[in-house]
Scaffold this motif. Structure first.
Motif, PDB file in Angstrom:
ATOM      1  N   GLU A  19      48.581  33.812  37.726  1.00  0.00           N
ATOM      2  CA  GLU A  19      48.217  33.832  39.141  1.00  0.00           C
ATOM      3  C   GLU A  19      47.151  32.791  39.453  1.00  0.00           C
ATOM      4  N   GLU A  20      46.166  32.653  38.529  1.00  0.00           N
ATOM      5  CA  GLU A  20      45.129  31.632  38.719  1.00  0.00           C
ATOM      6  C   GLU A  20      45.731  30.234  38.713  1.00  0.00           C
ATOM      7  N   ASN A  23      47.646  29.575  41.911  1.00  0.00           N
ATOM      8  CA  ASN A  23      46.702  29.293  42.991  1.00  0.00           C
ATOM      9  C   ASN A  23      46.116  27.898  42.849  1.00  0.00           C
ATOM     10  N   THR A  27      46.444  24.705  45.307  1.00  0.00           N
ATOM     11  CA  THR A  27      45.259  23.981  45.772  1.00  0.00           C
ATOM     12  C   THR A  27      45.417  22.485  45.549  1.00  0.00           C
ATOM     13  N   HIS A 206      41.791  39.158  48.323  1.00  0.00           N
ATOM     14  CA  HIS A 206      41.935  38.632  46.969  1.00  0.00           C
ATOM     15  C   HIS A 206      40.581  38.322  46.359  1.00  0.00           C
ATOM     16  N   ARG A 211      42.267  31.286  48.179  1.00  0.00           N
ATOM     17  CA  ARG A 211      43.642  30.823  48.066  1.00  0.00           C
ATOM     18  C   ARG A 211      43.988  29.956  49.268  1.00  0.00           C
ATOM     19  N   ASP A 214      46.080  31.784  52.181  1.00  0.00           N
ATOM     20  CA  ASP A 214      45.517  33.078  52.553  1.00  0.00           C
ATOM     21  C   ASP A 214      45.937  33.410  53.973  1.00  0.00           C
TER      22      ASP A 214
END
Length: 530
Positions: A19-20, A23, A27, A206, A211, A214
């Motif tokens: 998940e990181e 994200n 980005t 979150h 994020r 978002d």
């Protein structure tokens, strides 16, 4: 079993890392796209600035050229006039000179005398003797010359604007308390040219880094003059999400610098709304309020509509943020089986009740209720989810409340299991409710000055929900509130001293029951109740 648990932890770790990374990739893609967009924009801005500079230079060149031309025309006109006058005077003088020379050859004395007198008179009036023999203008044009030797280095020294460096948010100095958020930061190096800062924030569900995708947009606080800012609403913030993201950038008179690394602060609070399916037919539930309506009467459709409409509208927030509860409360509708045909109406006496739509089964929670000024009767408290059809708040062993009666005879009492304790304080304008499920404590406070009104000592055996009763008036609900620091401080003192004098503990500590007993308390006079 240990191997399976270890594998489960590895799976959870990998899922979090995936998940990181996802994200981070989003980005990077977002940043890459913004680089192209921003590059195009700054090139356009650069061209615009140079075009403006060219335009200014062209305007100055044209203006100065016109000045030279105007001075040339002026000088030429003055000199041309002098030339014309001098030429005319020369012709007149030459004619007079020739006449005088001829007069010298006149032999007749009378004619000579007459000619001499004419010559004298003509000389006196001759233009040649009346002209100024000095040019009215010179050929010097040096006063209109230019020298850009000083300006040229300035133009050659043109460079991009000095941009402040990104600030650093000091996480240890940030504070979330009493529904206010204080964010503090510092500059990596001292910069005396900084004029102000821009603080941006947004609510999120979150944890961790913000994020890109978002659901919330960044809000902005501009023109912050110090390296610290406290975010607060007109009254106070409503924490209807678990977290908030923050970032800050420094600005000088020319430009704004890069954003700081964003930080995420926890803003957990207890959020709930009214469960419209549990409300009395004569209670109108909308937004953050419930009101007694003697002409009311809701069908199934209106109940469904009320259920669909409840949500973040029950709470005050910054910009219609999405709401979220703490992990322990579980949102649920309190479903009840329909009454058998011919059974008496469950809503009798003071049973104009409505329950909260979120249950509590652990943790500490706080909310506030404000009655209308002319409200004749209302109750605020807790109940188990299985509150019966004909059960009223405070008149059962599964509900606890404080009751305010302004009808016929004023009273303010704590009620439970059909018994009451009169409270020797005036009913406040707004009531704060504090529930510590794990410690089995339900306390009521004056929401304005945090004066303790009453405490129930309870051993909860199942989840509880907020409960309300209102008659001839209305109530306004405030949720998304942190436990006030004054209440926390009081509770620490309370627990350290072994309980409050205003609390009512279980009568027999050896008996494991889940209710507070009031054997010595007077019963409620039902004639005073609506």
């Amino acid at each position: 079993l240990d191997t399976r648990d270890a594998l489960q932890r590895i799976i959870a770790t990998l899922a979090n890392k995936n998940e990181e990374l996802q994200n981070f990739i989003e980005t990077l893609n977002h940043t890459l796209g913004r680089v192209q967009v921003n590059s195009t924009q700054v090139v356009s801005d650069l061209e615009e600035e140079f075009d403006t500079l060219y335009s200014i230079l062209d305007e100055m060149k044209e203006s100065m050229t016109n000045t030279i031309k105007q001075d040339t025309v002026r000088k030429s006109h003055e000199l041309q006039n002098q030339l014309t006058q001098s030429t005319s005077a020369l012709e007149s003088a030459e004619e007079l000179l020739e006449f005088a020379n001829n007069a010298l050859h006149i032999t007749d004395e009378g004619d000579f005398t007459k000619a001499a007198k004419q010559i004298k008179d003509r000389v006196t009036m001759a233009p040649a003797f009346r002209l100024t023999l000095k040019p009215k203008a010179t050929d010097n044009m040096t006063h209109l010359m230019v020298d850009f030797s000083q300006e040229r280095p300035l133009l050659q020294g043109l460079k991009f604007l000095p941009v402040p460096r990104a600030p650093e948010i000091v996480l240890g100095d940030c504070l979330v308390i009493d529904n206010e958020v204080t964010v503090a930061w510092r500059m990596p190096v001292e910069d005396s040219k900084i004029d102000h800062y821009i603080l941006e924030y947004r609510k999120t569900c979150h944890e961790g880094l913000p994020r890109v995708k978002d659901e919330q947009c960044w809000e902005m606080v501009d023109d912050v003059k110090s390296t610290e800012h406290t975010l607060q609403g007109a009254d106070r913030l409503r924490f209807d999400t678990k977290f908030m993201n923050f970032r800050v950038r420094a600005c000088n008179k020319a430009a704004a610098g890069d954003y700081s690394d964003p930080v995420t602060l926890e803003t957990r609070a207890f959020n709930f709304g009214f469960d419209s399916t549990s409300s009395h037919l004569n209670l109108k539930v909308e937004d953050r309020s419930v009101e007694w309506d003697p002409q009311g009467g809701k069908g199934v459709d209106s109940k469904v509509k009320g259920k669909e409409n409840k949500g973040s509208a029950h709470f005050t927030n910054l910009k219609n943020m999405s709401r979220s509860g703490t992990p322990s409360p579980k949102r649920t509708s309190v479903t009840r089986s329909p009454a058998p045909r011919g059974a008496r109406d469950r809503f009798t006496g003071e049973s104009y009740t409505v329950l909260g739509d979120t249950s509590m089964e652990s943790g500490q929670h706080y909310w506030e209720v404000k009655p209308q000024k002319d409200c004749k009767s209302y109750s605020v408290g807790l109940a188990y989810r299985n509150l019966g059809k004909f059960e009223q708040l405070g008149k059962t062993n599964i509900s606890w409340c404080i009751h305010v009666n302004n009808w016929l005879q004023n009273s303010f009492a704590a009620k439970h299991n059909n018994k009451a304790k009169n409270l020797d304080v005036a009913a406040p304008d707004s009531i704060g409710v504090y529930c510590d499920f794990d410690r089995g404590q339900l306390s009521f406070y004056n929401a304005e000055n945090k004066q303790l009104l009453h405490t129930f000592k309870v051993k909860f055996t199942q989840p509880v929900v907020p409960a309300f009763m209102v008659w001839c008036g209305g109530l306004t609900l405030s949720t998304g509130l942190q436990i006030p620091s004054a209440v926390r401080s009081f509770q620490k003192t309370e627990n350290g001293l072994g309980g409050s004098n205003s609390s009512i503990s279980q009568q027999d500590p050896a008996v494991a029951c889940d209710i507070c007993l009031y054997d010595k308390l007077p019963s409620v006079d039902s004639s005073l109740m609506p």
